[in-house]
Design an enzyme around this catalytic site. Sequence first.
Site, PDB file in Angstrom:
ATOM      1  N   LYS A 121       0.845  -1.203   0.000  1.00 27.46           N
ATOM      2  CA  LYS A 121       0.000   0.000   0.000  1.00 27.46           C
ATOM      3  C   LYS A 121       0.876   1.248   0.000  1.00 27.46           C
ATOM      4  CE  LYS A 121       0.783   1.517   4.409  1.00 27.46           C
ATOM      5  NZ  LYS A 121       1.672   2.594   4.707  1.00 27.46           N
ATOM      6  N   PRO A 141       9.461  -3.831  -0.782  1.00 28.72           N
ATOM      7  CA  PRO A 141      10.586  -3.377   0.033  1.00 28.72           C
ATOM      8  C   PRO A 141      10.285  -3.522   1.532  1.00 28.72           C
ATOM      9  CG  PRO A 141      10.142  -1.803  -1.729  1.00 28.72           C
ATOM     10  CD  PRO A 141       9.032  -2.825  -1.766  1.00 28.72           C
ATOM     11  N   ALA A 153       9.804  -0.163   4.911  1.00 32.49           N
ATOM     12  CA  ALA A 153       9.791   0.840   3.858  1.00 32.49           C
ATOM     13  C   ALA A 153       8.578   1.761   3.880  1.00 32.49           C
ATOM     14  CB  ALA A 153       9.863   0.140   2.504  1.00 32.49           C
ATOM     15  N   GLY A 154       7.594   1.473   4.752  1.00 32.69           N
ATOM     16  CA  GLY A 154       6.370   2.287   4.754  1.00 32.69           C
ATOM     17  C   GLY A 154       5.337   1.802   3.765  1.00 32.69           C
ATOM     18  N   GLY A 205       4.535  -3.981   4.168  1.00 31.51           N
ATOM     19  CA  GLY A 205       4.963  -5.299   3.679  1.00 31.51           C
ATOM     20  C   GLY A 205       4.636  -6.425   4.646  1.00 31.51           C
ATOM     21  N   SER A 218       2.430  -6.303   7.187  1.00 27.85           N
ATOM     22  CA  SER A 218       0.982  -6.340   7.434  1.00 27.85           C
ATOM     23  C   SER A 218       0.225  -7.030   6.291  1.00 27.85           C
ATOM     24  CB  SER A 218       0.423  -4.922   7.585  1.00 27.85           C
ATOM     25  OG  SER A 218       1.076  -4.245   8.626  1.00 27.85           O
ATOM     26  N   ASP A 259      -2.434  -2.089  10.850  1.00 26.59           N
ATOM     27  CA  ASP A 259      -2.655  -1.973   9.399  1.00 26.59           C
ATOM     28  C   ASP A 259      -3.173  -3.267   8.768  1.00 26.59           C
ATOM     29  OD1 ASP A 259      -1.921   0.670   9.258  1.00 26.59           O
ATOM     30  OD2 ASP A 259       0.107   0.295   8.487  1.00 26.59           O
TER      31      ASP A 259
HETATM   32  P1  ATP Z   1       4.413  -0.271   7.754  1.00 25.59           P
HETATM   33  O1  ATP Z   1       4.186   0.432   6.468  1.00 25.59           O
HETATM   34  O2  ATP Z   1       3.225  -1.106   8.208  1.00 25.59           O
HETATM   35  O3  ATP Z   1       5.019   0.558   8.829  1.00 25.59           O
HETATM   36  P2  ATP Z   1       6.884  -1.236   6.875  1.00 25.59           P
HETATM   37  O4  ATP Z   1       6.806  -1.349   5.390  1.00 25.59           O
HETATM   38  O5  ATP Z   1       7.494   0.027   7.390  1.00 25.59           O
HETATM   39  O6  ATP Z   1       5.461  -1.422   7.469  1.00 25.59           O
HETATM   40  P3  ATP Z   1       7.679  -3.971   7.140  1.00 25.59           P
HETATM   41  O7  ATP Z   1       8.187  -4.220   5.756  1.00 25.59           O
HETATM   42  O8  ATP Z   1       6.369  -4.543   7.485  1.00 25.59           O
HETATM   43  O9  ATP Z   1       7.703  -2.408   7.476  1.00 25.59           O
HETATM   44  O10 ATP Z   1       8.825  -4.503   8.120  1.00 25.59           O
HETATM   45  C1  ATP Z   1       8.990  -4.071   9.420  1.00 25.59           C
HETATM   46  C2  ATP Z   1       9.705  -5.185  10.199  1.00 25.59           C
HETATM   47  O11 ATP Z   1       8.788  -6.247  10.390  1.00 25.59           O
HETATM   48  C3  ATP Z   1      10.905  -5.765   9.466  1.00 25.59           C
HETATM   49  O12 ATP Z   1      12.091  -5.252   9.994  1.00 25.59           O
HETATM   50  C4  ATP Z   1      10.791  -7.261   9.642  1.00 25.59           C
HETATM   51  O13 ATP Z   1      11.817  -7.800  10.446  1.00 25.59           O
HETATM   52  C5  ATP Z   1       9.459  -7.512  10.333  1.00 25.59           C
HETATM   53  N1  ATP Z   1       8.594  -8.462   9.613  1.00 25.59           N
HETATM   54  C6  ATP Z   1       7.843  -9.421  10.174  1.00 25.59           C
HETATM   55  N2  ATP Z   1       7.162 -10.117   9.250  1.00 25.59           N
HETATM   56  C7  ATP Z   1       7.461  -9.586   8.059  1.00 25.59           C
HETATM   57  C8  ATP Z   1       7.061  -9.881   6.728  1.00 25.59           C
HETATM   58  N3  ATP Z   1       6.228 -10.883   6.441  1.00 25.59           N
HETATM   59  N4  ATP Z   1       7.557  -9.107   5.752  1.00 25.59           N
HETATM   60  C9  ATP Z   1       8.392  -8.076   6.047  1.00 25.59           C
HETATM   61  N5  ATP Z   1       8.820  -7.779   7.275  1.00 25.59           N
HETATM   62  C10 ATP Z   1       8.367  -8.517   8.299  1.00 25.59           C
END
Ligand code: ATP
Length: 289
Positions: free
Chosen positions: A10, A94, A97-98, A101, A103, A136
């Site tokens: 997203k 990624p 990354a925001g 991923g 969730s 999320d």
């Molecule tokens: P959000 O946008 O919800 O803040 P994000 O994109 O910033 O999420 P994620 O990619 O979800 O962050 O990753 C955050 C942390 O969650 C990672 O450092 C990773 O170790 C952990 N994690 C647990 N399960 C997963 C998964 N299936 N995919 C990616 N990261 C995961």
Amino acid sequence: MKITRKAYAKINLGLDVTGRRADGYHMVRMVMQNVDLYDTLTFEKSAEKGLRLYTTSPSVPADEHNLIWKVCALLMEKYHIEDGVTITLEKRIPVAAGMAGGSTDGAAAFLGMNELFALGLSQHEMCEMAVKLGADIPYCIMGGTALAEGIGEILTPMSDMPECAIIIAKPAVGVSTKWVYTELDSREIASHPDIDGIRDAIARGDLQGVQKLLGNVLEPVTAARYTIITEIEQIMKAHGALNAMMSGSGPTVFGIYADKEAAQEGYQALEKSGLCPELYLSRPINPKQ
Ligand code: ATP
């Protein structure tokens, strides 16, 4: 039986923080939008008891720290699932990354397990369990274009985003969502995005209206530490983007373009800059269709 599910990333077209609950959770108003960039998960029953998770990416855990694992373990215990399950995760979104991923993989785990074991869970039932694992995840279960309020779990479906092309650019830095929110708490929010305006522009099918109103209160926090975010936005805007902004807590930046042709120049300029090792030419998507 083997089940395959796409877990879409997203972006936030708008992200506002309106307060903080007594338990520390931030109250948000966000316009959520799926983009055509996804992880692929497969689910298969196995004779061997327990849970096995295999992932193509060394940067995500393949154990109980992975949200997929947490979701499956919860469902297996709650619904007394005796069979073993083998899950593979082909990671493209990624990480840190925001782009939600983790969730979206967690959401795919709810949907995949529900189907594999014919649990008969409604979307509402899955969302109720999901919010306890991540604010999320309910949106990721629902998908498409939505207004997310509360801590992100109060969802109102919206009309589809007008057609356009979206470039997704992730620089080589990882950002901790927790750090960004802690920093945000130590400052004043200078200006709040017009979330209702974005919603109305989407309802009118008005891409110009949407791009003008993009706003994310987390961007000043992350961009102050990682100047590369503004650099990427400047390249996008100088090469055809209608507008560009950071998604979620960053550091991923997305640019909105009128169409795929308009986005080609931006894509090439970003590729040449070497600033973003993870670069995708994407578009808004509604997985429900
Ligand atoms: P959000 O946008 O919800 O803040 P994000 O994109 O910033 O999420 P994620 O990619 O979800 O962050 O990753 C955050 C942390 O969650 C990672 O450092 C990773 O170790 C952990 N994690 C647990 N399960 C997963 C998964 N299936 N995919 C990616 N990261 C995961």
